[in-house]
Design a protein around this motif. Sequence first.
Motif: not given
Length: 291
Positions: A128-153
């Motif tokens: 399950r590591y690859p999925l956890l890593k991918q989701t963690t980094l996707q969350l970090a990118e959403e939070f750092e970039r703050k595109p429209r609707g990032y709060e929901l993501a």
Amino acid sequence: MRSDLWENTLMTDPALPINVFHPTFRIGCSLPLHWHEHFELIYVESGEVLYTIGGQPFPTKPGDMLFVNSGELHSASSLNPNEPFTIYALVFNPSILGLKEPHIVDLVAPYTNGMSMIASRIEQTDSRYPLLKQTTLQLAEEFERKPRGYELAVRSYCQLLFTWLSREFTVMQRSDTEMNAFRERTNRFKELLTRLESDVAERVTVEQAASFVHMSPYHFCRMFKKVTGQTFVQYMNLNRINRAEYLLKNTAMSVTDIAAEIGCSSINSFSKLFRQLRGVSPRDLRKGQTI
């Protein structure tokens, strides 16, 4: 300078109680022992780091992932004192998971009150590591970039991560009796550690510290090492040097006065201890040389 091991983690938006930290710890720097009521998911981006979580040491390398449960004492330092390290730390309050819904409360509550705990290490070899890593980094990118609707993501990613972690990585479920004993012991140690940090010049003996938490010196020393990852003497010395470094960088106090301030008996003993833990003399540090 902190006077309490409790960390009041900055959450910039009360409606979105999460923060994503992406620091690089320069050579000689470390993350001091602390705790908070939030959950924390850590991804080591570069460098080799020794994390201590709940008294257990976790040597890590790039790509490793760790989890800190609510209320757990934790700290970090470089395994290689000549190299910096960089991490992602996702620190989120349980309320981001949607605690107004009863079925979510039933899932999360055991982890907020300490009845259940998630494993501190997520192995890179786990399926399950690859999925956890991918989701963690996707969350970090959403939070750092703050595109429209990032709060929901971000909220959705948190819910997914916690669901997977609680489902697949729960390692401990305590009875009420075990929980009460664990909470009492943990609270006593937190009170002691806060007291030790608040007055680094105070000469506290092992016997006095053991008496404070109602333990024999022998069992106290074993438990102290388990809780903090350090011996009592190591912890006291590191507290003093952390305080000395702060004073050297932020005040005009003389080195002699700083030695007295942290309870060292002589300037020679202070300089020797400082060089041992920081790799440089107090005077050289003040001159601005790199640790």
